[in-house]
Motif scaffolding. Structure first.
Motif, mmCIF file in Angstrom:
data_model
loop_
_atom_site.group_PDB
_atom_site.id
_atom_site.type_symbol
_atom_site.label_atom_id
_atom_site.label_comp_id
_atom_site.label_asym_id
_atom_site.label_seq_id
_atom_site.Cartn_x
_atom_site.Cartn_y
_atom_site.Cartn_z
ATOM 1 N N GLN A 179 4.912 -9.031 0.042
ATOM 2 C CA GLN A 179 4.267 -9.317 1.319
ATOM 3 C C GLN A 179 4.691 -8.318 2.395
ATOM 4 O O GLN A 179 3.933 -8.059 3.335
ATOM 5 C CB GLN A 179 4.593 -10.751 1.752
ATOM 6 C CG GLN A 179 3.602 -11.299 2.783
ATOM 7 C CD GLN A 179 3.728 -12.797 2.945
ATOM 8 O OE1 GLN A 179 4.780 -13.373 2.683
ATOM 9 N NE2 GLN A 179 2.658 -13.449 3.381
ATOM 10 N N GLU A 180 5.870 -7.736 2.222
ATOM 11 C CA GLU A 180 6.376 -6.794 3.227
ATOM 12 C C GLU A 180 5.601 -5.474 3.251
ATOM 13 O O GLU A 180 5.457 -4.849 4.304
ATOM 14 C CB GLU A 180 7.873 -6.506 2.970
ATOM 15 C CG GLU A 180 8.811 -7.624 3.362
ATOM 16 C CD GLU A 180 8.687 -8.836 2.460
ATOM 17 O OE1 GLU A 180 8.416 -8.640 1.243
ATOM 18 O OE2 GLU A 180 8.832 -9.976 2.942
ATOM 19 N N ASN A 181 5.094 -5.027 2.110
ATOM 20 C CA ASN A 181 4.415 -3.712 2.085
ATOM 21 C C ASN A 181 2.968 -3.759 1.617
ATOM 22 O O ASN A 181 2.333 -2.746 1.458
ATOM 23 C CB ASN A 181 5.198 -2.734 1.195
ATOM 24 C CG ASN A 181 5.213 -3.127 -0.268
ATOM 25 O OD1 ASN A 181 4.830 -4.229 -0.630
ATOM 26 N ND2 ASN A 181 5.666 -2.216 -1.121
ATOM 27 N N VAL A 182 2.435 -4.964 1.400
ATOM 28 C CA VAL A 182 1.100 -5.088 0.812
ATOM 29 C C VAL A 182 0.007 -4.464 1.662
ATOM 30 O O VAL A 182 -0.993 -3.955 1.138
ATOM 31 C CB VAL A 182 0.783 -6.581 0.501
ATOM 32 C CG1 VAL A 182 0.650 -7.391 1.795
ATOM 33 C CG2 VAL A 182 -0.485 -6.693 -0.333
ATOM 34 N N ASP A 183 0.160 -4.483 2.979
ATOM 35 C CA ASP A 183 -0.897 -3.949 3.836
ATOM 36 C C ASP A 183 -1.187 -2.484 3.570
ATOM 37 O O ASP A 183 -2.322 -2.023 3.753
ATOM 38 C CB ASP A 183 -0.531 -4.134 5.321
ATOM 39 C CG ASP A 183 -0.675 -5.571 5.789
ATOM 40 O OD1 ASP A 183 -1.451 -6.320 5.139
ATOM 41 O OD2 ASP A 183 -0.028 -5.957 6.770
ATOM 42 N N SER A 184 -0.200 -1.746 3.115
ATOM 43 C CA SER A 184 -0.407 -0.325 2.855
ATOM 44 C C SER A 184 -1.203 -0.088 1.572
ATOM 45 O O SER A 184 -1.633 1.036 1.298
ATOM 46 C CB SER A 184 0.944 0.396 2.758
ATOM 47 O OG SER A 184 1.703 -0.096 1.689
ATOM 48 N N PHE A 185 -1.430 -1.146 0.785
ATOM 49 C CA PHE A 185 -2.179 -1.008 -0.464
ATOM 50 C C PHE A 185 -3.572 -1.641 -0.412
ATOM 51 O O PHE A 185 -4.336 -1.537 -1.359
ATOM 52 C CB PHE A 185 -1.390 -1.635 -1.626
ATOM 53 C CG PHE A 185 -0.069 -0.965 -1.875
ATOM 54 C CD1 PHE A 185 -0.007 0.196 -2.630
ATOM 55 C CD2 PHE A 185 1.100 -1.493 -1.365
ATOM 56 C CE1 PHE A 185 1.210 0.823 -2.873
ATOM 57 C CE2 PHE A 185 2.319 -0.887 -1.602
ATOM 58 C CZ PHE A 185 2.381 0.287 -2.354
ATOM 59 N N ILE A 186 -3.874 -2.304 0.709
ATOM 60 C CA ILE A 186 -5.189 -2.930 0.874
ATOM 61 C C ILE A 186 -6.072 -2.046 1.724
ATOM 62 O O ILE A 186 -5.693 -1.630 2.819
ATOM 63 C CB ILE A 186 -5.054 -4.330 1.506
ATOM 64 C CG1 ILE A 186 -4.289 -5.269 0.560
ATOM 65 C CG2 ILE A 186 -6.419 -4.921 1.824
ATOM 66 C CD1 ILE A 186 -4.090 -6.665 1.097
ATOM 67 N N ASP A 187 -7.268 -1.742 1.195
ATOM 68 C CA ASP A 187 -8.200 -0.882 1.948
ATOM 69 C C ASP A 187 -8.676 -1.566 3.219
ATOM 70 O O ASP A 187 -8.955 -2.749 3.229
ATOM 71 C CB ASP A 187 -9.414 -0.546 1.052
ATOM 72 C CG ASP A 187 -8.989 0.308 -0.142
ATOM 73 O OD1 ASP A 187 -8.001 1.042 -0.021
ATOM 74 O OD2 ASP A 187 -9.662 0.205 -1.183
#
Length: 318
Positions: free
Chosen positions: A310-318
């Motif tokens: 959850q800490e870094n997921v935003d960088s993998f979602i378009d």
């Protein structure tokens, strides 16, 4: 009478000769070697019902279009026999190279051997065979299994009961991800593997399996490792339906869209992202280099996995 027979025999010989010539010409390579404008690559994919495989195929399509390559893609539908038939067909069509997304380590090996005997380079993508291809493009599945089980060990403080949902038995990813997981289990004596069973990379099958395990093990379950996201999402649904997810650590592998969203929403704890785009595009690039006799191609390309929480997921979602 003898003259007429001789004429008939001559006609038959000429007909056979023309047919042979026609077959030779039709089987000639369609790319650079016969003066064609483009390279033709045949690809046999494990299953187009699997989202990750579809993502690899889409990346291959995009790279082929960008490079001016004619890409022919067939769906093996999880059948090594069908995959062999694809390779036979590609050879008959005279493709310049073949990309194989193997169904199984052993059962898909004859397809690799056949392509090599025919003088056609064959590149394995994402999964491996016991027979050595011309090149391999994928990731280190043993490391992925280790990363997943290391995450579980960290989340549980090194102690707890784990369930492992395996992929299609005999496929390289299933074999190596299990090896990786077992490496960590052996190094962490406080973790106990309650059960391990295949759900064949399938979401619905994994959901049913998880429901059975919930009946058998109940609140003894501390964590679940699913060897791909489809199965992880099936397990997630079963755990949520039973009201147990808050008490169970869940991780899977691939980083498909649904799994990334589940991690973002806090429903799934983590996924180990596998770079489908990188694998697909690099497979086509490698095939093209081999066809064009570019010595800079690599016989093995391993694209790293990445742990997504959850800490870094935003960088993998378009």
């Amino acid at each position: 009478m003898n003259m007429e027979i001789d004429k008939v025999q001559n006609v038959l010989r000429m007909t056979v000769l023309l047919l042979v010539c026609g077959l030779v010409l039709s089987c000639g390579r369609s790319g650079k070697e016969d003066g064609g404008d483009s390279v033709t690559i045949g690809a046999s994919m494990l299953s187009m019902q699997n989202e990750f495989v579809v993502n690899v195929k889409d990346a291959m399509d995009a790279e082929a279009e960008k490079s001016g390559v004619n890409l022919i893609v067939n769906d093996a539908q999880r059948s090594a026999l069908t995959q062999m038939e694809h390779v036979e067909s590609f050879i008959a069509q005279g493709v310049d190279a073949i990309i194989l997304n193997p169904v199984e380590v052993e059962a898909s090996s004859p397809a690799v051997d056949l392509a090599k005997r025919s003088g056609i380079p064959i590149i394995n993508v994402n999964s491996e065979t016991s027979s050595e291809p011309t090149a391999f493009v994928g990731s280190n599945d043993t490391r992925a299994g280790e990363m997943a089980m290391e995450f579980i060990a960290e989340q549980l403080g090194g102690e707890g009961n784990v369930l492992m949902i395996q992929g299609y038995m005999g496929q390289a990813a299933q074999i190596k991800r299990e090896v990786g997981a077992q490496n960590v289990l052996e190094a962490t004596p406080g973790l106990t593997l309650l059960a391990s069973q295949t759900a064949e990379w399938d979401r619905a099958t994994a959901m049913s399996l998880m429901e059975n395990w919930i009946q058998s093990y109940g609140n003894r379950i501390d964590a679940v490792f699913a060897q791909n996201d489809e199965m992880g999402l099936g397990a997630l649904q079963a755990l949520e339906n039973a009201g147990m997810k808050e008490d169970v650590v869940l991780i899977s592998i691939d980083g498909i869209t649904d799994a990334l969203q589940a991690v973002k929403d806090g429903r799934m704890d983590a996924t180990v992202l596998q770079d489908a785009q990188g694998q697909g595009s690099t497979a086509v690039q490698t095939a093209l280099k081999i066809v064009e006799s570019d010595s800079s191609y690599q016989k093995e390309v391993l694209i790293p996995f990445e742990l997504v929480t959850q800490e870094n997921v935003d960088s993998f979602i378009d």
